[in-house]
Design an enzyme around this catalytic site. Structure first.
Site, PDB file in Angstrom:
ATOM      1  N   CYS A  80      14.659 -50.062  82.513  1.00  0.00           N
ATOM      2  CA  CYS A  80      15.030 -50.858  83.683  1.00  0.00           C
ATOM      3  C   CYS A  80      15.191 -52.353  83.419  1.00  0.00           C
ATOM      4  CB  CYS A  80      14.018 -50.643  84.799  1.00  0.00           C
ATOM      5  SG  CYS A  80      13.867 -48.926  85.329  1.00  0.00           S
ATOM      6  N   LYS A 128      16.041 -53.141  94.724  1.00  0.00           N
ATOM      7  CA  LYS A 128      15.481 -53.288  93.381  1.00  0.00           C
ATOM      8  C   LYS A 128      16.284 -54.275  92.548  1.00  0.00           C
ATOM      9  CE  LYS A 128      13.792 -50.675  89.419  1.00  0.00           C
ATOM     10  NZ  LYS A 128      13.451 -49.350  88.885  1.00  0.00           N
ATOM     11  N   HIS A 251      13.970 -35.325  65.054  1.00  0.00           N
ATOM     12  CA  HIS A 251      13.859 -36.645  64.429  1.00  0.00           C
ATOM     13  C   HIS A 251      12.474 -37.207  64.769  1.00  0.00           C
ATOM     14  CE1 HIS A 251      14.546 -40.976  63.833  1.00  0.00           C
ATOM     15  NE2 HIS A 251      15.542 -40.621  63.028  1.00  0.00           N
ATOM     16  N   HIS A 314      20.738 -47.387  83.650  1.00  0.00           N
ATOM     17  CA  HIS A 314      20.683 -46.456  82.522  1.00  0.00           C
ATOM     18  C   HIS A 314      20.816 -45.052  83.087  1.00  0.00           C
ATOM     19  CE1 HIS A 314      16.607 -45.698  83.893  1.00  0.00           C
ATOM     20  NE2 HIS A 314      16.357 -46.999  83.789  1.00  0.00           N
TER      21      HIS A 314
END
Length: 536
Positions: A80, A128, A251, A314
């Site tokens: 964020c 926000k 990974h 995102h």
């Protein structure tokens, strides 16, 4: 029927004069209004085929039909505060030094909105924001600072779905709806009376998962919550169950992320499908709030002179790669929606060029025909979206054919750098030597299941050299490592004698309290070691 009506109005708005593309500042009265609706955690792949088949998003589809949608838009940091710091500043994360959710821009930093206000725009923000330093939980900070410590602790509640069994419950995320109402009220009572152009920013928390109180201090946010009303907007047959690599073949950074996100246990196919279905339903609720803003602009006769921009900070993994949340460079986490609609914006256009959120800053100034600063990391998107710029090839001479994303926060144990260029996605870690890189060909492997970095060493080397020409990432990683240690020491000293009790009861308390002395000892050992990032 109302949606069709608004669609017709939007079409008529396209006949309005186009905004400028970098010329001289025109009179303020001629400049368009701008409304930005910015959500959280929205997977950009849901805005185009085939992802768009899984959930009904009528107002995103309206923007697609009457505006320009960017098919390859990326966050500059998949979390964020750092992402939003990049968007508000127009600078890459290693330049803002927004290393985690606690560290963003200075509250007095001059954003693109401040610049537009100085040039005659009326401005307003609701909801926000989350781009300045000093916010988020103690857990969130400490988890980021201690990511180099040699321990592995679950930091989140197990992801779960929570249903409100009501076909009439529309306002599930009440806080977002209240902020949407506030924005509409401002349009009706304030903006409608302005003679100057205005900029309105509405920040939504959806479709970010909800808090899970069982996770400890300040809660985790691992609950995907919706109602039957929104779940009916989801096409359950179209939901894909993501393929997972065996834990032993993941990974090492992915394994750390999956473990700390509490995702290494067993999940049934039904659990996974429910989490994904509920997430898509949360996206449908987000789309509805975007729609309320568009409808209000139409009702106030403002739509035809207002550019509407929708994007997210995102994405959301929603159990892809055995993870939820973000903090990853995989497509579900890093790929964001970006759509622009309004006067002078080309209709029904899909742009395949790679772009990123640092491009918002110059785009906003370009809309207002304000000269652009020379130090920005981003480029205006108007050459790609404006009706007056027909030739996409001109954009390629301005905007580079790559985008950069980086992540330095919690739930990973190494700094991550992503370079997206043509069909390639190259992901480098830490100092570039201690952690193996990843390379994906998105044209043949869109789900990013096969790392071909070793198979194609020439391409891997070339992309790594290009990445190093953009950012000296081993140096940045070392700086973050040093910052984390310094910040942790300051915090530990500020806690004093309460340190052992406080650190034991953060979000990782369920694991920590099993062997508290062991984990305290691991931190003490980390504090004594040299400052170079450790090998993962």
């Amino acid at each position: 029927m109302l949606l069709l009506w608004v669609s017709a109005v939007a079409a008529s708005a396209l006949a309005a004069p186009a905004p400028g593309t970098g010329g001289q500042r025109r009179g303020a009265a001629a400049a368009p209004n701008v409304v930005l609706v910015v959500s959280d955690s929205f997977d950009g792949r849901l805005t185009f085929h085939p992802g768009s088949q899984v959930v009904k998003l009528p107002f995103i589809n309206l923007m697609k039909a009457h505006g320009t949608s960017f098919l390859n838009a990326y966050t500059n940091s998949p979390i964020c505060c750092p992402s939003r710091a990049a968007m508000w500043s127009g600078l890459f994360t290693h330049l803002t030094e927004s290393w985690n959710n606690f560290k963003g821009l200075d509250p007095n930093y001059t954003t693109w909105m401040d610049v537009m206000e100085k040039h005659g725009y009326r401005t307003q923000k609701f909801g926000k924001l989350d781009y300045t330093s000093g916010h988020h939980s103690i857990s969130n900070r400490v988890e980021a600072w201690t990511r180099d410590v040699a321990f592995l602790l679950r930091q989140e509640g197990r992801p779960m779905a929570n249903l409100i069994p009501s076909k009439t419950k529309v306002r599930v995320m009440e806080k977002d709806w209240k902020n949407t109402d506030r924005a509409i009220n401002w349009l009706r009572k304030e903006a409608i009376n302005y003679t100057e152009p205005f900029v309105l920013y509405l920040g939504l928390n959806l479709p970010h998962p909800y808090p899970s109180p069982s996770s400890g201090e300040n809660f985790g946010s691992s609950t995907f919550r919706t109602s039957l009303y929104w779940l009916e907007r989801v096409s359950h047959d179209a939901i894909k169950i993501p393929k997972w690599s065996p834990l032993s073949e993941m990974h090492p950074v992915d394994y750390y992320s999956s473990y700390t996100k509490n995702c290494t246990g067993k999940f049934t196919e039904k659990e996974i499908k429910n989490i994904r279905a509920f997430y898509y339903a949360m996206c449908a609720e987000t789309d509805a709030m975007l729609g309320e803003i568009i409808l209000a602009l139409h009702q106030l006769d403002l739509l035809k002179k207002t550019i509407v921009i929708y994007f997210s900070d995102h994405g959301e993994l929603a159990m892809e790669h055995r993870q939820f949340y973000k903090m990853s460079m995989y497509e579900a986490s890093a790929h964001v929606p970006l759509l622009i609609m309004g006067p002078g914006i080309k209709a029904n256009q899909q742009v395949s060029n790679v772009v990123s959120l640092v491009d918002i800053y110059p785009t906003m100034l370009d809309i207002a025909q304000i000269p652009l600063p020379q130090n920005l990391s981003g480029y205006s998107l108007l050459p790609l979206s404006s009706e007056t710029c027909k030739n996409e090839h001109k954009f390629k001479n301005v905007h580079p054919p790559w985008v950069l994303s980086e992540f330095h926060g919690c739930n990973v144990n190494a700094s991550i750098y992503m370079l997206r260029n043509n069909q390639w996605k190259y992901i480098a870690y830490s100092d570039g030597a201690s952690v193996s890189p990843q390379l994906f060909d998105l044209s043949s492997d869109p789900d990013e299941l096969t790392n071909i970095a070793i198979k194609f060493p020439e391409i891997t080397f070339s992309l790594d050299q290009k990445l190093r020409s953009i950012v000296n990432y081993p140096k940045v990683s070392a700086s973050v490592h040093q910052y984390n240690k310094e910040q942790f020491i300051k915090w530990k000293q500020s806690i004093g004698q309460n340190y052992s009790n406080v650190i034991a009861n953060l979000r990782w308390h369920q694991d920590w309290l099993k062997e508290p002395k062991k984990y305290e000892s691991a931190i003490d050992q980390w504090l004594k070691t040299h400052t170079n990032p450790k090998t993962v």
